[in-house]
Scaffold this active site. Structure first.
Site, PDB file in Angstrom:
ATOM      1  N   ILE A  19       0.829  -1.202   0.000  1.00 33.11           N
ATOM      2  CA  ILE A  19       0.000   0.000   0.000  1.00 33.11           C
ATOM      3  C   ILE A  19       0.867   1.256   0.000  1.00 33.11           C
ATOM      4  O   ILE A  19       0.602   2.211  -0.730  1.00 33.11           O
ATOM      5  CB  ILE A  19      -0.951  -0.011   1.212  1.00 33.11           C
ATOM      6  CG1 ILE A  19      -2.023  -1.094   1.025  1.00 33.11           C
ATOM      7  CG2 ILE A  19      -1.595   1.361   1.422  1.00 33.11           C
ATOM      8  CD1 ILE A  19      -2.877  -1.354   2.255  1.00 33.11           C
ATOM      9  N   GLN A 144     -10.240 -10.485  14.186  1.00 27.90           N
ATOM     10  CA  GLN A 144      -9.803 -11.504  13.233  1.00 27.90           C
ATOM     11  C   GLN A 144      -9.558 -12.835  13.918  1.00 27.90           C
ATOM     12  O   GLN A 144      -9.790 -13.889  13.362  1.00 27.90           O
ATOM     13  CB  GLN A 144      -8.521 -11.048  12.507  1.00 27.90           C
ATOM     14  CG  GLN A 144      -8.019 -12.048  11.488  1.00 27.90           C
ATOM     15  CD  GLN A 144      -6.793 -11.548  10.744  1.00 27.90           C
ATOM     16  OE1 GLN A 144      -6.590 -10.353  10.584  1.00 27.90           O
ATOM     17  NE2 GLN A 144      -5.961 -12.466  10.293  1.00 27.90           N
ATOM     18  N   TYR A 150      -1.623  -6.833  16.938  1.00 30.77           N
ATOM     19  CA  TYR A 150      -1.872  -6.060  15.730  1.00 30.77           C
ATOM     20  C   TYR A 150      -3.193  -5.297  15.823  1.00 30.77           C
ATOM     21  O   TYR A 150      -3.251  -4.108  15.531  1.00 30.77           O
ATOM     22  CB  TYR A 150      -1.883  -7.009  14.535  1.00 30.77           C
ATOM     23  CG  TYR A 150      -2.143  -6.361  13.196  1.00 30.77           C
ATOM     24  CD1 TYR A 150      -1.154  -5.611  12.556  1.00 30.77           C
ATOM     25  CD2 TYR A 150      -3.360  -6.539  12.538  1.00 30.77           C
ATOM     26  CE1 TYR A 150      -1.384  -5.048  11.310  1.00 30.77           C
ATOM     27  CE2 TYR A 150      -3.596  -5.976  11.294  1.00 30.77           C
ATOM     28  CZ  TYR A 150      -2.608  -5.235  10.688  1.00 30.77           C
ATOM     29  OH  TYR A 150      -2.831  -4.681   9.450  1.00 30.77           O
TER      30      TYR A 150
END
Length: 254
Positions: A19, A144, A150
């Site tokens: 990105i 997740q 994270y």
């Protein structure tokens, strides 16, 4: 639409690939000068060949690293007009599979440099009435599983986006976050390849992305980030902007 980014100097952590690399390339196309904070010299060289850009090949571990990056940038260009906080990695430090020490390291490496860069770049951003764009993740709002460090960092990035937007109102510095979901970057590919059948796993994910049943392109994340850095977004601040084909909010049965 004139984004008025010509000769604007933009710091981008992790700016040489994925990105960040797409943002750097897009900025060059707009006439801006991306300063890539990224140790990936091969990928950086490919971007440097496209036009005016600069690479500082370091990984940001502590505050001194960020302070030095800002110092080097100001010595070379004399100004900073924008900051894109982007570098980080989903390192699978979870609640069950992980230790308190690993959790703390995961949060630190994914979060601290966002604050450090913003802190040291702030005097220059005040002068330029610049912009900060924080690249976060849909995992901050959906979860997740197996990646506590994270997601904690990504959630904090969203919180800091709103906090900084408020604190920096007097200086007309805009602060926004871009939230990707499924973007096929080199890091994402590495994750996919950890599965027994990577192709089947990838197909199962793309089938759940409502718009087009496809992954978001890095260039699509870059387009939003670049717009938020531009004069066309001068009255947008404190926002969390999802670029994810409807993955986070739309019914995935669609």
């Amino acid at each position: 639409m004139n984004l008025n980014l010509s000769n604007k100097v933009i710091l981008i952590s992790g700016g040489a690939k994925g990105i960040g690399g797409a943002i750097s390339k897009g900025l060059i196309a707009e006439g801006a000068i991306p300063v890539m904070i990224d140790p990936s010299e091969k990928e950086g060289a490919e971007i440097l060949a496209l036009g005016e850009a600069f690479q500082i090949p370091v990984r940001l571990f502590d505050a001194a690293d960020s302070e030095n990056v800002v110092k080097i940038t100001l010595e070379k260009y004399g100004r900073i007009d924008g900051l894109v906080n982007n570098a980080g990695a989903n390192d699978s430090v979870g609640l069950e599979k992980g230790s308190p020490e690993e959790f703390e390291k995961s949060v630190a490496k994914n979060l601290n440099h966002y604050y450090h860069l913003a802190h040291y770049a702030l005097p220059s951003l005040k002068k330029s009435k610049g912009s900060i764009v924080n690249i976060s993740s849909k995992t901050a709002v959906t979860g997740q599983g197996g990646t506590s460090g994270y997601t904690a960092a990504k959630g904090a990035q969203l919180s800091l986006t709103r906090e900084w937007a408020v604190e920096l109102l007097p200086y007309e510095i805009t602060v926004n976050a871009v939230i990707p979901a499924e973007v096929y970057t080199p890091l994402y590919e590495n994750w996919i390849n950890t599965f027994e059948d990577p192709k089947a796993k990838l197909e199962s994910i793309t089938a759940k992305i409502p718009l087009g049943k496809r992954m978001t392109k890095p260039e699509e994340i870059a387009a939003m980030a670049i717009f938020l850095l531009s004069d066309q977004a001068r009255h947008i601040t404190g926002q969390h902007l999802y670029v994810d084909g409807g993955y986070t909010h739309l019914d995935r049965s669609l």
